[in-house]
Write an enzyme that holds these catalytic residues in place. Structure first.
Site, PDB file in Angstrom:
ATOM      1  N   CYS A 170       0.838  -1.193   0.000  1.00 16.07           N
ATOM      2  CA  CYS A 170       0.000   0.000   0.000  1.00 16.07           C
ATOM      3  C   CYS A 170       0.880   1.254   0.000  1.00 16.07           C
ATOM      4  CB  CYS A 170      -0.946   0.095   1.193  1.00 16.07           C
ATOM      5  SG  CYS A 170      -2.098  -1.262   1.308  1.00 16.07           S
ATOM      6  N   ARG A 214       3.752  -0.353  -4.902  1.00 12.93           N
ATOM      7  CA  ARG A 214       3.461  -0.888  -3.570  1.00 12.93           C
ATOM      8  C   ARG A 214       2.107  -1.598  -3.505  1.00 12.93           C
ATOM      9  NH1 ARG A 214       6.876   1.316   0.131  1.00 12.93           N
ATOM     10  NH2 ARG A 214       5.482   0.711   1.810  1.00 12.93           N
ATOM     11  N   TRP A 245      -2.995  -2.658  -1.682  1.00 11.58           N
ATOM     12  CA  TRP A 245      -2.723  -4.076  -1.937  1.00 11.58           C
ATOM     13  C   TRP A 245      -3.536  -4.798  -0.881  1.00 11.58           C
ATOM     14  CZ3 TRP A 245      -0.526  -8.332   0.595  1.00 11.58           C
ATOM     15  CH2 TRP A 245      -0.133  -9.395  -0.225  1.00 11.58           C
ATOM     16  N   ASN A 296      -1.309   2.020   5.824  1.00 10.91           N
ATOM     17  CA  ASN A 296      -0.478   0.952   5.261  1.00 10.91           C
ATOM     18  C   ASN A 296      -0.090   0.060   6.430  1.00 10.91           C
ATOM     19  OD1 ASN A 296       1.434  -0.610   3.920  1.00 10.91           O
ATOM     20  ND2 ASN A 296       3.047   0.932   4.157  1.00 10.91           N
ATOM     21  N   GLY A 297      -0.258  -1.262   6.286  1.00  8.97           N
ATOM     22  CA  GLY A 297       0.100  -2.176   7.369  1.00  8.97           C
ATOM     23  C   GLY A 297      -1.088  -3.017   7.784  1.00  8.97           C
ATOM     24  N   GLU A 345      16.626 -17.427 -10.204  1.00  7.60           N
ATOM     25  CA  GLU A 345      16.234 -16.039 -10.457  1.00  7.60           C
ATOM     26  C   GLU A 345      15.591 -15.902 -11.843  1.00  7.60           C
ATOM     27  OE1 GLU A 345      15.634 -13.543  -8.934  1.00  7.60           O
ATOM     28  OE2 GLU A 345      15.842 -11.818 -10.229  1.00  7.60           O
ATOM     29  N   LYS A 349      11.743 -14.603 -12.504  1.00 11.11           N
ATOM     30  CA  LYS A 349      11.395 -13.456 -13.355  1.00 11.11           C
ATOM     31  C   LYS A 349      10.289 -13.846 -14.333  1.00 11.11           C
ATOM     32  CE  LYS A 349      12.654 -10.870 -11.497  1.00 11.11           C
ATOM     33  NZ  LYS A 349      13.372 -10.929 -10.288  1.00 11.11           N
ATOM     34  N   GLU A 375       6.928 -14.305 -12.434  1.00 11.81           N
ATOM     35  CA  GLU A 375       6.359 -13.069 -11.882  1.00 11.81           C
ATOM     36  C   GLU A 375       5.654 -12.212 -12.918  1.00 11.81           C
ATOM     37  OE1 GLU A 375       9.973 -11.383 -10.041  1.00 11.81           O
ATOM     38  OE2 GLU A 375       8.698 -11.074  -8.307  1.00 11.81           O
ATOM     39  N   HIS A 429      16.313 -36.712 -10.590  1.00  9.40           N
ATOM     40  CA  HIS A 429      15.662 -37.204  -9.368  1.00  9.40           C
ATOM     41  C   HIS A 429      14.180 -36.867  -9.322  1.00  9.40           C
ATOM     42  CE1 HIS A 429      19.456 -38.543  -7.755  1.00  9.40           C
ATOM     43  NE2 HIS A 429      19.976 -37.354  -8.041  1.00  9.40           N
ATOM     44  N   LYS A 438       5.778  -4.483  -4.574  1.00  5.00           N
ATOM     45  CA  LYS A 438       7.231  -4.457  -4.479  1.00  5.00           C
ATOM     46  C   LYS A 438       7.748  -4.579  -3.052  1.00  5.00           C
ATOM     47  CE  LYS A 438      11.233  -2.603  -6.626  1.00  5.00           C
ATOM     48  NZ  LYS A 438      11.494  -3.892  -7.284  1.00  5.00           N
TER      49      LYS A 438
HETATM   50  O1  M6R Z   1      12.815  -5.510  -0.799  1.00  4.45           O
HETATM   51  P1  M6R Z   1      13.331  -6.904  -0.699  1.00  4.45           P
HETATM   52  O2  M6R Z   1      14.576  -7.135  -1.454  1.00  4.45           O
HETATM   53  O3  M6R Z   1      13.461  -7.372   0.724  1.00  4.45           O
HETATM   54  O4  M6R Z   1      12.211  -7.807  -1.382  1.00  4.45           O
HETATM   55  C1  M6R Z   1      12.301  -9.196  -1.363  1.00  4.45           C
HETATM   56  C2  M6R Z   1      11.305  -9.814  -2.313  1.00  4.45           C
HETATM   57  O5  M6R Z   1      10.004  -9.463  -1.960  1.00  4.45           O
HETATM   58  C3  M6R Z   1      11.551  -9.387  -3.770  1.00  4.45           C
HETATM   59  O6  M6R Z   1      12.845  -9.689  -4.181  1.00  4.45           O
HETATM   60  C4  M6R Z   1      10.542 -10.095  -4.692  1.00  4.45           C
HETATM   61  O7  M6R Z   1      10.846 -11.463  -4.772  1.00  4.45           O
HETATM   62  C5  M6R Z   1      10.542  -9.428  -6.054  1.00  4.45           C
HETATM   63  N1  M6R Z   1       9.217  -9.460  -6.565  1.00  4.45           N
HETATM   64  C6  M6R Z   1      11.449 -10.093  -7.022  1.00  4.45           C
HETATM   65  O8  M6R Z   1      11.320  -9.672  -8.331  1.00  4.45           O
END
Ligand code: M6R
Length: 606
Positions: free
Chosen positions: A2, A27, A74, A100-101, A479, A483, A486, A502, A601
């Site tokens: 948020c 956010r 969010w 927010n929270g 990673e 990507k 996501e 396996h 994010k």
């Molecule tokens: O702000 P942070 O690096 O602590 O965030 C960690 C994860 O939430 C963040 O890396 C998330 O996996 C992203 N969506 C990756 O693209």
């Protein structure tokens, strides 16, 4: 999650809030709204959708005023509906607030304050509670409010009977305030919303209350005592938070990675030597007293930690443990004064990472934050900080901050090994010399992105992908798969190449492409065998190889060469094509790349 923005000044507040919310939309983006003081009352406009939808609503119902608060949500408590969108007000419509929270005891409070609730949110309960506590003294009411609420919250509040003032309260969730030279006061969840007006900001600490007006900003602590706060100057400028001509922030940020490498190394290397002693004023005795090294993070930051783990174990003598924060925090962790605990977080606000850090701090470990945001909660709670210097990252999918993280973690490894007396000068010069060449190598990969765009189009009908890598290439595979998942919502699994036989090999057929990260390193031949196993099951193979390596010609269906580097540094060049492949794949499918569904994010919930 948020985003909050508040403004009091002389401009049309709805323009300021829309612009601010747009810069915070990473956010959360399932609904948005704002409340504007339109004397003699407060008008609220809100609804489901993005900030652009809120803008459309405002074109039909323009708001006039120069004071207001806004929110991009969010969803946590209650579904994505207009009723649950913020702002929320008390039943007398005197108090209106954005939040927010998460307020953990909201059900208890709701049962204590019966009445008609219009939403399912914890936020509306806060507005009702504040209304019962407010008797003309807002600061006093906020002191009491925070003693009644459990959980984490950042609030921006207006009251109809207090025109010209916005109140802020922070506990657990970030909130920053700033004042322009023209007497405009602002609050926001993050600095990009404030940057167009001022680069001088104050980060609220837990328990802090602030009052914004055109006369200035005043602060009180959790006990209601007036306090002075330290002003921080932000060295990001407003041009860093626009797309700079790119269609998406993600593409811009991928393309900035050469510069990120240079910035993250700048001032930390002299000649071919690492110089980190100003930022990390540790002595040889300090370092020798640490027997364990814990590296803790979430998501992409965790994968960056896994990449660095291999380098750390090669050149330092530490007993290393790398863990995801949401597991680390619930285990019986053997950390203490003999432990250096490193917390890696782009935002510095990730709830699980903060909880893990507090656990390690409580056990007496020396705690270091590797973060992009100097004013973040993580940065303010630990003993030591290494900043990424990647500049603001707006795309929800982390890319350039991964590059910044592995760069800074490699420098940390070199610094530690040096203090331990384990890094001969010649070896340091060789490793640092190679690091200095990495920006050019990353840029050479970026220059060939057209072929990745074509590759993404070729495979765009695939619904499942397998990503494989060994050694340092395994976290890169993780990673790369993250990507793709996501931003394109395509199923992608990553495995250590040696693990394929396996179990995951059962998935393979001609419809499941296998992306193999296999630079010419000590494990190349082993991975070659896994490629043959995949081919024997008719799986199409896309291989990332080192330039000049023709061993996969005729075996892999597609080969993408990356510049040669020392084995230790291959992740810096192999991750980039995977980011670009995911980007172009999602673009081909028409996905919302910068704001993928269900994600935010900054993950400030547990
Ligand atoms: O702000 P942070 O690096 O602590 O965030 C960690 C994860 O939430 C963040 O890396 C998330 O996996 C992203 N969506 C990756 O693209």
């Amino acid at each position: 999650m948020c985003g909050i923005v508040g403004y009091v000044g002389h401009r049309n507040v709805s323009d300021v809030i829309i612009a601010g919310l747009q810069s915070l939309e990473y956010r959360g983006y399932d609904s948005a709204g704002m409340a504007v003081l339109e004397a003699p009352g407060i008008t609220i406009v809100k609804g489901v959708g993005k900030v652009s939808d809120l803008r459309k609503m405002l074109s039909e119902r323009p708001l006039c005023g120069s004071q207001g608060i806004g929110h991009t949500r969010w969803a946590t408590h209650g579904g994505v509906t207009e009723e649950n969108a913020h702002p929320h007000c008390d039943s007398s419509s005197n108090i209106v607030l954005v939040h927010n929270g998460i307020v953990e005891n909201y059900r208890e409070i709701r049962s204590e304050i019966p009445g008609e609730y219009r939403s399912e949110t914890d936020t509306e309960v806060v507005a009702q509670l504040l209304s019962t506590l407010y008797r003309g003294n807002m600061v006093g009411a906020l002191v009491e409010l925070q003693s009644r609420l459990r959980g984490s919250f950042a609030l921006a509040i207006m009251a109809k009977d207090l025109p010209g003032k916005i109140y802020c309260l922070r506990k657990g969730s970030p909130l920053v305030v700033g004042m322009s030279r023209d007497g405009e006061s602002l609050c926001a969840s993050d600095v990009p919303a404030i940057l167009p007006y001022t680069q001088d900001v104050v980060y609220l600490d837990d328990g802090d209350i602030s009052e914004l007006s055109t006369a200035g900003i005043r602060f009180w602590n959790a006990a209601g005592e007036s306090v002075e706060k330290r002003v921080s100057h932000i060295d990001w400028d407003v041009s860093m938070v626009d797309k700079g001509g790119y269609p998406h922030f993600m593409l811009k940020e991928i393309n900035e990675q050469g510069a990120v490498l240079r910035n993250s190394m700048a001032g930390r290397i002299s000649g071919r030597r690492v110089v980190l002693s100003e930022e990390l004023p540790w002595t040889r005795d300090d370092v020798l007293s640490w027997k364990k090294l814990h590296v803790v993070a979430c998501g992409t930051s965790y994968y960056a930690a896994l990449v660095a783990e291999r380098f750390l174990e090669d050149i330092t003598g530490f007993d290393i443990r790398v863990d995801v924060a949401s597991e680390y925090r619930y285990r019986n962790i053997m950390a203490g004064p003999d432990t250096l605990a490193v917390f890696v977080s782009q935002s510095g606000e990730t709830a699980d990472t903060l909880a893990a850090e507090r656990l390690a701090m409580g056990k007496g470990a020396r705690c270091l934050a590797v973060t992009n945001v100097l004013g973040s909660t993580l940065a303010r709670e630990v003993h030591d900080i290494l900043q990424l210097k990647a500049g603001p990252e707006i795309g929800v999918a982390a890319t350039k901050t991964f590059m910044g993280q592995i760069t800074v973690l490699y420098l940390l490894a070199l610094h530690l090994a040096k203090l331990q007396g384990r890094l001969p000068a010649a070896m340091e010069e060789e490793l640092v010399g190679e690091m200095l060449s990495l920006p050019y190598k990353v840029e050479a990969v970026l220059a060939r992105q057209e072929s990745l765009q074509k590759l993404a189009a070729i495979y765009s009908a695939a619904e499942d992908f397998l990503y494989l890598g060994r050694g340092r290439s395994f976290p890169v595979a993780l990673e790369g798969a993250l990507k793709l998942k996501e931003i394109s919502y395509i199923h992608a699994e990553a495995y250590a190449a040696g693990e394929m036989k396996h179990g995951p090999i059962a998935l393979l057929d001609r419809n499941v492409p296998v992306v193999v990260i296999t630079p010419k390193d000590g494990l190349h031949e082993k991975t070659f065998s896994n490629i043959l196993e995949a081919k024997a099951r008719r799986a199409p193979v896309i291989a990332l190889v080192t330039e000049g390596d023709s061993s996969l010609d005729g075996t892999a269906d597609h080969v993408f060469p990356v510049p040669a580097t020392l084995d230790q540094f291959t992740p810096f060049v192999t991750v980039v094509p995977l980011q670009l492949f995911a980007y172009y794949f999602a673009k081909f499918l028409g996905c919302d790349i910068d704001q993928p569904r269900n994600l935010a994010k900054s993950v400030t919930v547990e």
